[in-house]
Design a protein around this motif. Structure first.
Motif, short mmCIF file in Angstrom:
data_model
loop_
_atom_site.label_atom_id
_atom_site.label_comp_id
_atom_site.label_asym_id
_atom_site.label_seq_id
_atom_site.Cartn_x
_atom_site.Cartn_y
_atom_site.Cartn_z
N ILE A 1 -33.21 -47.41 -18.00
CA ILE A 1 -32.28 -46.82 -17.25
C ILE A 1 -31.02 -46.34 -17.92
CG2 ILE A 1 -30.20 -47.53 -15.68
CD1 ILE A 1 -32.31 -49.62 -14.38
N GLU A 2 -30.70 -46.95 -19.12
CA GLU A 2 -29.68 -46.55 -20.11
C GLU A 2 -30.32 -45.47 -20.84
OE1 GLU A 2 -28.52 -49.69 -22.21
OE2 GLU A 2 -27.45 -50.67 -20.59
N GLY A 3 -31.47 -45.28 -21.07
CA GLY A 3 -32.31 -44.36 -21.84
C GLY A 3 -32.32 -42.91 -20.98
N THR A 4 -32.55 -43.00 -19.65
CA THR A 4 -32.65 -41.89 -18.95
C THR A 4 -31.38 -41.40 -18.32
OG1 THR A 4 -33.17 -42.99 -16.98
CG2 THR A 4 -35.20 -42.27 -18.41
N ARG A 5 -30.19 -42.29 -18.35
CA ARG A 5 -29.03 -41.84 -17.66
C ARG A 5 -28.37 -40.25 -17.92
NH1 ARG A 5 -25.99 -46.42 -17.80
NH2 ARG A 5 -26.66 -47.10 -15.91
N SER A 6 -28.38 -40.20 -19.31
CA SER A 6 -27.51 -39.13 -19.85
C SER A 6 -28.53 -37.72 -19.53
CB SER A 6 -27.60 -39.37 -21.48
OG SER A 6 -28.73 -39.15 -21.90
N ALA A 7 -29.59 -37.95 -19.49
CA ALA A 7 -30.75 -36.82 -18.92
C ALA A 7 -30.33 -36.32 -17.55
CB ALA A 7 -32.03 -37.06 -19.23
N GLY A 8 -29.86 -37.09 -16.68
CA GLY A 8 -29.57 -36.98 -15.22
C GLY A 8 -30.89 -36.97 -14.35
N SER A 9 -31.84 -37.54 -14.90
CA SER A 9 -33.12 -37.74 -14.30
C SER A 9 -33.19 -38.72 -13.28
CB SER A 9 -34.39 -37.88 -15.16
OG SER A 9 -34.31 -36.89 -16.34
N GLN A 10 -33.76 -38.43 -12.00
CA GLN A 10 -34.01 -39.26 -10.93
C GLN A 10 -35.25 -40.01 -11.63
OE1 GLN A 10 -34.86 -38.05 -7.26
NE2 GLN A 10 -35.23 -40.10 -6.27
N LEU A 11 -35.00 -41.36 -11.50
CA LEU A 11 -35.97 -42.16 -12.13
C LEU A 11 -36.69 -42.94 -10.87
CD1 LEU A 11 -36.97 -43.58 -14.75
CD2 LEU A 11 -34.96 -45.19 -14.57
N VAL A 12 -38.02 -42.86 -10.97
CA VAL A 12 -38.82 -43.60 -10.14
C VAL A 12 -39.76 -44.51 -11.01
CG1 VAL A 12 -40.70 -43.24 -8.45
CG2 VAL A 12 -39.04 -41.66 -8.55
N LEU A 13 -39.60 -45.76 -10.67
CA LEU A 13 -40.40 -46.82 -11.26
C LEU A 13 -41.62 -47.42 -10.25
CD1 LEU A 13 -37.83 -48.90 -13.14
CD2 LEU A 13 -39.01 -46.90 -13.97
N LEU B 1 -38.32 -42.13 -23.99
CA LEU B 1 -37.05 -41.87 -23.79
C LEU B 1 -36.26 -40.60 -24.60
CD1 LEU B 1 -36.02 -45.70 -23.22
CD2 LEU B 1 -36.64 -43.93 -21.45
N GLU B 2 -36.77 -40.49 -25.78
CA GLU B 2 -36.47 -39.11 -26.64
C GLU B 2 -36.68 -37.90 -26.11
OE1 GLU B 2 -37.66 -39.91 -30.73
OE2 GLU B 2 -36.64 -41.62 -31.01
N VAL B 3 -38.08 -38.17 -25.45
CA VAL B 3 -38.72 -36.84 -24.89
C VAL B 3 -37.77 -36.62 -23.57
CG1 VAL B 3 -40.52 -35.73 -23.76
CG2 VAL B 3 -40.94 -37.16 -25.69
N VAL B 4 -37.36 -37.64 -22.65
CA VAL B 4 -36.60 -37.61 -21.59
C VAL B 4 -35.29 -36.99 -21.83
CG1 VAL B 4 -35.54 -38.64 -19.64
CG2 VAL B 4 -37.82 -39.49 -20.26
N ALA B 5 -34.82 -37.44 -22.78
CA ALA B 5 -33.20 -36.83 -23.47
C ALA B 5 -33.57 -35.37 -23.95
CB ALA B 5 -32.85 -37.91 -24.44
N ARG B 6 -34.33 -35.21 -24.39
CA ARG B 6 -34.57 -33.86 -24.98
C ARG B 6 -34.93 -32.72 -23.85
NH1 ARG B 6 -39.54 -33.53 -28.17
NH2 ARG B 6 -40.32 -33.04 -26.19
N ASP B 7 -35.88 -33.12 -22.93
CA ASP B 7 -36.49 -32.19 -22.11
C ASP B 7 -35.75 -32.15 -20.66
OD1 ASP B 7 -38.19 -31.61 -24.23
OD2 ASP B 7 -39.97 -32.41 -22.94
N ARG B 8 -34.91 -33.41 -20.47
CA ARG B 8 -34.07 -33.32 -19.28
C ARG B 8 -34.91 -33.10 -17.97
NH1 ARG B 8 -29.15 -34.32 -21.12
NH2 ARG B 8 -27.93 -33.72 -19.05
N PRO B 9 -35.87 -33.63 -17.65
CA PRO B 9 -36.77 -33.36 -16.31
C PRO B 9 -35.87 -34.04 -15.12
CG PRO B 9 -37.47 -35.62 -17.28
CD PRO B 9 -36.38 -34.95 -18.35
N ASP B 10 -36.00 -33.23 -14.23
CA ASP B 10 -35.44 -33.63 -12.79
C ASP B 10 -35.83 -34.90 -12.30
OD1 ASP B 10 -34.08 -30.99 -12.25
OD2 ASP B 10 -35.99 -30.29 -12.30
N VAL B 11 -36.96 -35.23 -12.52
CA VAL B 11 -37.63 -36.49 -12.14
C VAL B 11 -38.57 -37.09 -13.22
CG1 VAL B 11 -38.92 -37.68 -10.43
CG2 VAL B 11 -37.65 -35.69 -9.74
N CYS B 12 -38.26 -38.21 -13.50
CA CYS B 12 -39.09 -39.01 -14.40
C CYS B 12 -39.91 -40.29 -13.64
CB CYS B 12 -38.39 -39.72 -15.40
SG CYS B 12 -39.06 -40.56 -16.80
N ILE B 13 -41.07 -40.14 -13.58
CA ILE B 13 -42.04 -41.25 -12.91
C ILE B 13 -42.48 -42.01 -13.66
CG2 ILE B 13 -43.67 -41.65 -11.15
CD1 ILE B 13 -43.19 -38.79 -10.22
N LEU B 14 -42.37 -43.24 -13.91
CA LEU B 14 -43.21 -44.20 -14.70
C LEU B 14 -43.71 -45.03 -14.14
CD1 LEU B 14 -40.07 -44.95 -17.31
CD2 LEU B 14 -41.52 -43.23 -17.39
#
Length: 145
Positions: free
Chosen positions: A87-99, A41-54
């Motif tokens: 969800i809370e860890g990716t919200r600030s990055a503005g990434s679309q989250l796919v689980l 989640l730190e990487v997501v916050a730093r890199d701000r990907p458009d989409v994060c697929i987990l």
């Protein structure tokens, strides 16, 4: 003449997109603390990907502490905490989250095809994120140039 695999308008998308993909389990083998997930989640916050697929498992049914029922709380409570953290860890990055669930997710149906994760207490603004359009094209080779 050969017909192109993709129409020419899709070969050169107007903008590039960053997609981050990670696979679980997101816990270390010696505990249920989600330190690897926190690092991700730190990487997501730093890199701000458009989409994060987990891909799961998010709470692995084969984890030693899960198999021996040594976790504090129910499986669904721990899993819900994990999802809320994501969800809370990716919200600030503005990434679309796919689980994507795994057959080894302890609190998910282990059937194929797998249904989506139920998360009724997910805030409405997180459920109604617009889906961006992505077009994937094969890499250009020297013979196509």
């Amino acid at each position: 003449p050969k017909t192109p695999l993709f129409p020419p308008k899709l070969l050169f998308p107007p903008e590039q997109r960053m997609v981050l993909v990670a696979c679980g389990p997101f816990t270390p083998s010696d505990g249920i603390a989600f330190e690897p997930l926190s690092d991700l989640l730190e990487v997501v916050a730093r890199d701000r990907p458009d989409v994060c697929i987990l891909f799961g498992p998010f709470l692995d049914a084969k984890h030693e502490q899960v198999e021996s029922c040594q976790i504090l709380g129910s499986f669904s409570d721990v899993f819900r905490l994990c999802l809320r953290t994501i969800i809370e860890g990716t919200r600030s990055a503005g990434s679309q989250l796919v689980l994507v669930p795994s057959l080894r997710d302890v609190s998910h149906d282990f059937v194929y095809p797998q249904p989506p994760f139920p998360f009724p207490d997910l805030p409405k603004e997180d459920r109604e994120v617009p889906t961006p359009e992505f077009h994937f094209s094969p890499p250009k080779t020297s013979s196509q140039e």
